[in-house]
Design an enzyme around this catalytic site. Structure first.
Site, PDB file in Angstrom:
ATOM      1  N   ASP A  67       8.683  -6.456   8.613  1.00 39.71           N
ATOM      2  CA  ASP A  67       9.054  -7.185   7.322  1.00 39.71           C
ATOM      3  C   ASP A  67       9.900  -8.422   7.937  1.00 39.71           C
ATOM      4  OD1 ASP A  67      11.341  -6.095   7.505  1.00 39.71           O
ATOM      5  OD2 ASP A  67      10.569  -4.404   5.693  1.00 39.71           O
ATOM      6  N   ASN A 136      16.893   2.523  -2.346  1.00 38.38           N
ATOM      7  CA  ASN A 136      15.904   3.624  -2.893  1.00 38.38           C
ATOM      8  C   ASN A 136      14.530   4.078  -1.962  1.00 38.38           C
ATOM      9  OD1 ASN A 136      14.483   1.120  -2.048  1.00 38.38           O
ATOM     10  ND2 ASN A 136      14.367  -0.143  -3.664  1.00 38.38           N
ATOM     11  N   HIS A 138      12.207   2.590   0.479  1.00 36.80           N
ATOM     12  CA  HIS A 138      11.448   1.685   0.395  1.00 36.80           C
ATOM     13  C   HIS A 138      11.263   1.208   2.236  1.00 36.80           C
ATOM     14  CE1 HIS A 138      14.580  -1.601   0.665  1.00 36.80           C
ATOM     15  NE2 HIS A 138      14.846  -1.058   1.702  1.00 36.80           N
ATOM     16  N   GLU A 143       8.741  -0.995  -2.217  1.00 35.81           N
ATOM     17  CA  GLU A 143       9.392  -1.207  -2.513  1.00 35.81           C
ATOM     18  C   GLU A 143       8.675   0.258  -3.803  1.00 35.81           C
ATOM     19  OE1 GLU A 143      11.946  -1.982  -2.667  1.00 35.81           O
ATOM     20  OE2 GLU A 143      12.867  -3.590  -2.904  1.00 35.81           O
TER      21      GLU A 143
HETATM   22  C1  GLP Z   1      16.057  -3.107   4.434  1.00 41.41           C
HETATM   23  C2  GLP Z   1      14.224  -3.375   4.975  1.00 41.41           C
HETATM   24  C3  GLP Z   1      13.769  -2.078   5.755  1.00 41.41           C
HETATM   25  C4  GLP Z   1      15.501  -1.269   6.773  1.00 41.41           C
HETATM   26  C5  GLP Z   1      15.463  -1.125   5.319  1.00 41.41           C
HETATM   27  C6  GLP Z   1      17.090   0.203   5.886  1.00 41.41           C
HETATM   28  O1  GLP Z   1      15.314  -4.233   3.439  1.00 41.41           O
HETATM   29  N1  GLP Z   1      13.706  -3.697   4.439  1.00 41.41           N
HETATM   30  O2  GLP Z   1      13.294  -2.307   7.105  1.00 41.41           O
HETATM   31  O3  GLP Z   1      14.813  -0.225   7.535  1.00 41.41           O
HETATM   32  O4  GLP Z   1      15.893  -2.144   4.340  1.00 41.41           O
HETATM   33  O5  GLP Z   1      18.405  -1.144   6.667  1.00 41.41           O
HETATM   34  P1  GLP Z   1      19.153  -0.734   7.423  1.00 41.41           P
HETATM   35  O6  GLP Z   1      18.688   0.137   8.713  1.00 41.41           O
HETATM   36  O7  GLP Z   1      19.861  -1.602   7.616  1.00 41.41           O
HETATM   37  O8  GLP Z   1      19.877   0.518   6.233  1.00 41.41           O
END
Ligand code: GLP
Length: 240
Positions: A67, A136, A138, A143
């Site tokens: 993403d 949340n 995702h 989302e």
């Molecule tokens: C972000 C990204 C995801 C990621 C998630 C968790 O918003 N879009 O791809 O896996 O949130 O992030 P983190 O590993 O920094 O907690």
């Protein structure tokens, strides 16, 4: 879906890195999709260490970015592209031809999405996807409430995602949209590992893997993946 609990973040990261290293040993042209973010950072570092000591050849692999934040420039240290180049592509000396990332500055986002879908199709699917989870629920930018049958698409981000996302940026940054591989790609990947660490992820991990599968909790779709794994540390597993 299988859940594996590891002692701490370092052990979790090493095990996830081993999955990548072992895949590439068996299939040197493996197609690997990665999320960026805090969770996979240790995994990237272990991949680089192990690739060097074990002399693993990544030159035939393909890497797909899960993403990206729409509108964020590639030289912004908070962009997913920046993360991948610094932590994986440059240390592994990967060539641009092996790397497939969404262009966050593209004027035609729909075209970006179709290009990514074509990459996945031409490469005959993703061998291994390593994803994180947002608080949340995702995965990528899928989302809560999103259609699980989508391929790649752009989406207006939820307020919590915009707020939590500030942690990646050096100053306050306007985040409005994300571009992401959809959950259809995840379900069609030959293997998926969802990673989470720390107490802050314990509640969402419980909801995602112990409660019912629902579009309101996108990560719960992992329960239906035939070759899906949840790698978590003891803190993230503390409410299971
Ligand atoms: C972000 C990204 C995801 C990621 C998630 C968790 O918003 N879009 O791809 O896996 O949130 O992030 P983190 O590993 O920094 O907690």
């Amino acid at each position: 879906m299988e859940v594996k609990v590891f002692k701490d973040y370092d052990e979790l990261s090493q095990q996830a890195a081993d999955e990548v290293i072992n895949l590439v040993k068996q299939k040197n042209d493996a197609v690997i999709c990665f999320a960026s973010g805090n969770t996979p950072l240790g995994t990237c570092q272990w991949i680089v260490k192990k690739a060097m000591t074990e002399k693993i050849d990544f030159s035939k692999c393909s890497f797909i970015g899960l993403d990206e934040w729409v509108g964020i420039s590639p030289d912004n240290s908070g962009s997913c592209r920046f993360f991948f180049y610094e932590n994986l592509f440059k240390p592994l000396q990967m060539a641009d031809a092996q790397i497939f990332l969404f262009d966050a500055l593209a004027t035609d986002l729909n075209n970006e999405c179709r290009k990514m879908d074509n990459v996945v199709a031409e490469k005959r699917g993703i061998d291994l996807m390593i994803v994180g989870i947002g608080i949340n629920g995702h995965i990528g930018f899928n989302e809560p409430g999103v259609d699980p049958n989508l391929l790649s698409y752009a989406i207006d981000l939820h307020e919590s995602t915009k707020a939590v996302g500030q942690k990646y940026f050096t100053g306050a940054t306007e985040l409005a949209q994300g571009i992401t591989l959809g959950l259809d790609h995840l379900m069609n990947s030959k293997k998926v590992i969802l990673m989470a660490n720390g107490k802050s992820k314990s509640e969402v991990i419980k909801k995602a893997i112990k409660e019912s599968v629902t579009e309101e909790m996108p990560a719960s779709i992992m329960q239906k993946h035939k070759n899906g794994f949840v790698f978590i540390d003891e803190e993230a597993a503390s409410l299971l």
